[in-house]
Structure formats: C-alpha cells, structure tokens
Design a protein around this motif. Sequence first.
Motif, PDB file in Angstrom:
ATOM      1  N   LEU A  17       0.829  -1.200   0.000  1.00 49.65           N
ATOM      2  CA  LEU A  17       0.000   0.000   0.000  1.00 49.65           C
ATOM      3  C   LEU A  17       0.867   1.255   0.000  1.00 49.65           C
ATOM      4  CD1 LEU A  17      -2.912   0.958   0.000  1.00 49.65           C
ATOM      5  CD2 LEU A  17      -2.906   0.819   2.497  1.00 49.65           C
ATOM      6  N   ALA A  18       1.983   1.212   0.717  1.00 49.14           N
ATOM      7  CA  ALA A  18       2.911   2.346   0.702  1.00 49.14           C
ATOM      8  C   ALA A  18       3.443   2.596  -0.704  1.00 49.14           C
ATOM      9  CB  ALA A  18       4.065   2.088   1.671  1.00 49.14           C
ATOM     10  N   CYS A  19       3.792   1.522  -1.409  1.00 52.78           N
ATOM     11  CA  CYS A  19       4.271   1.672  -2.792  1.00 52.78           C
ATOM     12  C   CYS A  19       3.163   2.216  -3.693  1.00 52.78           C
ATOM     13  CB  CYS A  19       4.774   0.333  -3.331  1.00 52.78           C
ATOM     14  SG  CYS A  19       6.371  -0.181  -2.664  1.00 52.78           S
ATOM     15  N   ALA A  20       1.916   1.819  -3.432  1.00 50.48           N
ATOM     16  CA  ALA A  20       0.787   2.343  -4.208  1.00 50.48           C
ATOM     17  C   ALA A  20       0.652   3.848  -4.006  1.00 50.48           C
ATOM     18  CB  ALA A  20      -0.502   1.628  -3.809  1.00 50.48           C
ATOM     19  N   ILE A  21       0.855   4.313  -2.789  1.00 54.04           N
ATOM     20  CA  ILE A  21       0.784   5.751  -2.499  1.00 54.04           C
ATOM     21  C   ILE A  21       1.899   6.497  -3.222  1.00 54.04           C
ATOM     22  CG2 ILE A  21       1.020   7.485  -0.672  1.00 54.04           C
ATOM     23  CD1 ILE A  21      -0.182   5.318   1.251  1.00 54.04           C
ATOM     24  N   ASN A  44       3.923 -10.951  -8.687  1.00 48.34           N
ATOM     25  CA  ASN A  44       2.743 -10.873  -7.830  1.00 48.34           C
ATOM     26  C   ASN A  44       2.755  -9.610  -6.975  1.00 48.34           C
ATOM     27  OD1 ASN A  44       1.844 -13.312  -8.836  1.00 48.34           O
ATOM     28  ND2 ASN A  44       2.562 -14.506  -7.088  1.00 48.34           N
ATOM     29  N   PHE A  45       3.933  -9.236  -6.508  1.00 48.59           N
ATOM     30  CA  PHE A  45       4.069  -8.002  -5.733  1.00 48.59           C
ATOM     31  C   PHE A  45       3.605  -6.802  -6.557  1.00 48.59           C
ATOM     32  CE2 PHE A  45       6.463  -4.172  -4.740  1.00 48.59           C
ATOM     33  CZ  PHE A  45       6.351  -4.071  -3.361  1.00 48.59           C
ATOM     34  N   MET A  46       4.115  -6.673  -7.782  1.00 49.74           N
ATOM     35  CA  MET A  46       3.769  -5.508  -8.595  1.00 49.74           C
ATOM     36  C   MET A  46       2.307  -5.520  -9.006  1.00 49.74           C
ATOM     37  SD  MET A  46       6.187  -3.415  -8.557  1.00 49.74           S
ATOM     38  CE  MET A  46       5.285  -2.289  -9.607  1.00 49.74           C
ATOM     39  N   ASN A  47       1.751  -6.694  -9.265  1.00 54.12           N
ATOM     40  CA  ASN A  47       0.325  -6.766  -9.591  1.00 54.12           C
ATOM     41  C   ASN A  47      -0.526  -6.312  -8.399  1.00 54.12           C
ATOM     42  OD1 ASN A  47       0.648  -7.679 -12.224  1.00 54.12           O
ATOM     43  ND2 ASN A  47       0.555  -9.839 -11.644  1.00 54.12           N
ATOM     44  N   THR A  48      -0.069  -6.667  -7.189  1.00 52.08           N
ATOM     45  CA  THR A  48      -0.782  -6.249  -5.985  1.00 52.08           C
ATOM     46  C   THR A  48      -0.693  -4.743  -5.794  1.00 52.08           C
ATOM     47  OG1 THR A  48      -0.301  -8.388  -4.961  1.00 52.08           O
ATOM     48  CG2 THR A  48      -0.987  -6.607  -3.498  1.00 52.08           C
ATOM     49  N   VAL A  49       0.480  -4.175  -6.014  1.00 49.63           N
ATOM     50  CA  VAL A  49       0.640  -2.714  -5.928  1.00 49.63           C
ATOM     51  C   VAL A  49      -0.263  -2.023  -6.944  1.00 49.63           C
ATOM     52  CG1 VAL A  49       2.245  -0.782  -6.289  1.00 49.63           C
ATOM     53  CG2 VAL A  49       2.985  -2.814  -5.006  1.00 49.63           C
ATOM     54  N   LYS A  50      -0.304  -2.564  -8.161  1.00 52.18           N
ATOM     55  CA  LYS A  50      -1.153  -1.981  -9.207  1.00 52.18           C
ATOM     56  C   LYS A  50      -2.619  -1.995  -8.789  1.00 52.18           C
ATOM     57  CE  LYS A  50      -2.332  -2.492 -14.111  1.00 52.18           C
ATOM     58  NZ  LYS A  50      -2.086  -3.292 -15.339  1.00 52.18           N
ATOM     59  N   TYR A  51      -3.074  -3.111  -8.217  1.00 51.80           N
ATOM     60  CA  TYR A  51      -4.464  -3.201  -7.759  1.00 51.80           C
ATOM     61  C   TYR A  51      -4.731  -2.211  -6.634  1.00 51.80           C
ATOM     62  CZ  TYR A  51      -8.420  -4.774  -5.046  1.00 51.80           C
ATOM     63  OH  TYR A  51      -9.575  -4.799  -4.333  1.00 51.80           O
ATOM     64  N   LEU A  52      -3.844  -2.160  -5.643  1.00 49.64           N
ATOM     65  CA  LEU A  52      -4.039  -1.251  -4.516  1.00 49.64           C
ATOM     66  C   LEU A  52      -3.991   0.205  -4.961  1.00 49.64           C
ATOM     67  CD1 LEU A  52      -1.906  -3.013  -1.751  1.00 49.64           C
ATOM     68  CD2 LEU A  52      -4.399  -2.920  -1.915  1.00 49.64           C
ATOM     69  N   LYS A  53      -3.155   0.498  -5.941  1.00 56.85           N
ATOM     70  CA  LYS A  53      -3.082   1.863  -6.470  1.00 56.85           C
ATOM     71  C   LYS A  53      -4.422   2.275  -7.062  1.00 56.85           C
ATOM     72  CE  LYS A  53      -0.386   4.712  -9.681  1.00 56.85           C
ATOM     73  NZ  LYS A  53       0.757   4.707 -10.650  1.00 56.85           N
ATOM     74  N   SER A  54      -5.019   1.404  -7.866  1.00 55.65           N
ATOM     75  CA  SER A  54      -6.329   1.689  -8.462  1.00 55.65           C
ATOM     76  C   SER A  54      -7.399   1.825  -7.386  1.00 55.65           C
ATOM     77  CB  SER A  54      -6.693   0.575  -9.445  1.00 55.65           C
ATOM     78  OG  SER A  54      -7.976   0.775  -9.985  1.00 55.65           O
TER      79      SER A  54
END
Length: 370
Positions: free
Chosen positions: A54-58, A223-233
């Motif tokens: 979530l921090a990376c998404a921010i 999987n990490f980056m896909n999760t960041v992408k989802y959380l970012k959206s």
Amino acid sequence: MLRVIISRSCVFAFLNDATHLTLQPVLGCLVLCRRGCPLLVATHDGSFHADETLACAIISYVFDNTEVIRTRDPQLLETADIVIDVSGLNDDKHFDHHSPAFNLRRPNGINYATAGLMWQKFGLKYLKKITQQYIAFPLRKDINDAVLQGALERIDREVMYAVDLNDNGQLNSYLRETIPVHNDGEQQIMDALNEFYRNTPDIPYLVAMQNLPNVTGEEQDKNFMNTVKYLKSMLINVAINALSTEAGVLKVLALYDGGPLLIMHEKLPWTQAVLSNFDRFTDCKLAIYPDRKRGWRIQSLPYSTAERFKNKLNAPVAWRGLNDKDLDAVTGLNGTIFIHRAGFTGGALEFDTVMEMAKKWLADGEPASD
C-alpha cells in the motif's frame, strides 16, 4: 512507465510505455534502466504484506516516474531515494517501523506501520493531485483545506488504521487499552469479536493471499507488482470518494436547521454526516433527499453510531411493505412509491408528497426501543 524489481536472484521489469532502455550492471546484477531520473523506492524481498504494498501504491501515484527495488542487500537499498519497511533505520530517507528505536504513534495510540507512515508523509500531496486529475467542476470548487484534511483523516481512519494494526500485531493490545475487560463474560465477547475480525477479508488478508505457495523470485516479484497496481487503483477510488464525502458532509451540516427533518435537494452523504456528528442531529428523525432513479426518498436516521441499522423512527406499521396505489390508500396521499417492509425508508414521486409522508411518519411512526 517502467517498473523495476530487483531481488537477490533476479531482475524483473514492467514496461507500460515506449521508453528507451539500456542495460547497466549494478553491484553484480543487470538492471534495466530508463533515461531520466525516476524516484527509486526500496523495500524487502520475500513475502510481501499490506503495509509496504500500500505504501508503494501511495508513492507511485504521487510521483509519476517510480521504480521499485525488492532486496535486503544493504548496498542495493542505499541506491534508493526512499527505503521502506526494511533497513532498521529511520530518517528522511529510511522508514522502518520494525527498528527498536521506532516509536511513532497516532494520538489515539495506534502505532504507525509503513502504510500509515507514507500516508502521513504524502497524503495531502496525494489528495491534491487526485483533486486536479479526477475531481471535475463544480465539485472541485468545494475542495478546500478543511475538505482535504477531512479526507486525509478519513482515509487514515478507514484504511490505514487496520493495515497498521495488523502489521504491528497491535490489535489485541490496542483493544485492551481502549476497551478494558472487567469480567469473564466481557472477555468471551472480546475473544469472539477478535476471532470474527481475524476471518474478515480485509486488505491485509487479501494482500497475504497474493503470496502463492512455493512461489519465489521472479514470480513473487510479479505478484508483488500486480498487488501494488491493484491497490493503487483501489486507493485512487477511495480518495475520490473521501473528497466527495467530506465536501458533501460540510453541505449537510450547513443545511440542517436543528429540527426533526433533514431536507436535501441534492444527493449528499448525509449518513456519514450524521454518524460523524451525531450529537448535532439529536432532534432529527428523518432525512429527505432526491432518489437516484425517480422521485424522492424518505429515510429514518440511524438509532446510534453503534447501531446503524436500527431506526430512530420506524415507518407506521400499516405502511410497511406497501407500494403505489396500496400505499396511497393507506396514507391518504397520491403518488407514493413504496415503504420498505423493514420500515426504514420509502419514496414518493413529488417533493410535496414526500413532505406529507414525513409529517404523517413523524406523527404515527414507531420510535426505536432501547
């Protein structure tokens, strides 16, 4: 946009636009690089969690050009501009809530983890960017400093609290400190609620499920980056809603005159306004507002902040579950639409009709019992 992941064993890149790439060796690894100066974010490799994703998404929304390194190698970590959730250090560059010296906590006692830290650091900048990119006029003119601060606190409260409590393993101790248990019966209730919470599909649980069994290296990084992408959206939409809600809450508070009816001529987040300012609505029983599809709605206010689905004033018993002409006959009105069988809401075609419904509801409705 280029996303780069570096672990001890592999390099993985996400390329979302046409960018000139070169290959450069960095500390024995080949790293895909782009021209320009991206903000480089470093976090730990291995299993990932809600707080650093979530921090990376921010961060990746606040800064258009970002890259992510996943490693525990101290030399690689120090190549980054921001180091989160790893390193054991805390300063303007490093943010690791695991370090023994870390003691930052909110005024309510909830300790910060990486998600909350990055929201505290970048939240206002994030919301201002959301306003410019996603909030259209005329709503944008309502986004002032009070709305921004309200949205900042709402997202911290509704998203970051749970993530930080989970990552810090603080939920049980926080509850013990804020809601003291005095006997065995209360302890059983607390234990049951904790068990129920443990099985809710919240953000920490959903992120944990993206760590697949026996998956490491490149697949884990993907999987990490896909999760960041989802959380970012997801967080972008959360922020849009938070800004809209806070602007609407201020409108509701300005409209309410202190009487038994809250009357609105536009769709506003009145339930959030009531629940977050409950003492101001002590005398208010019913809300009236335009329906999204047709006509007007009437609805009971919630009984309390804890019992949101209990009605302060139920519709008259004889009205419940009736529609159209059947409801007209019972109420003595023309143009009614429905009353829900639970008695909490109903509707009419015209404003004058719904106002007459409100008068009769106030006179003949069934108050909630304690």
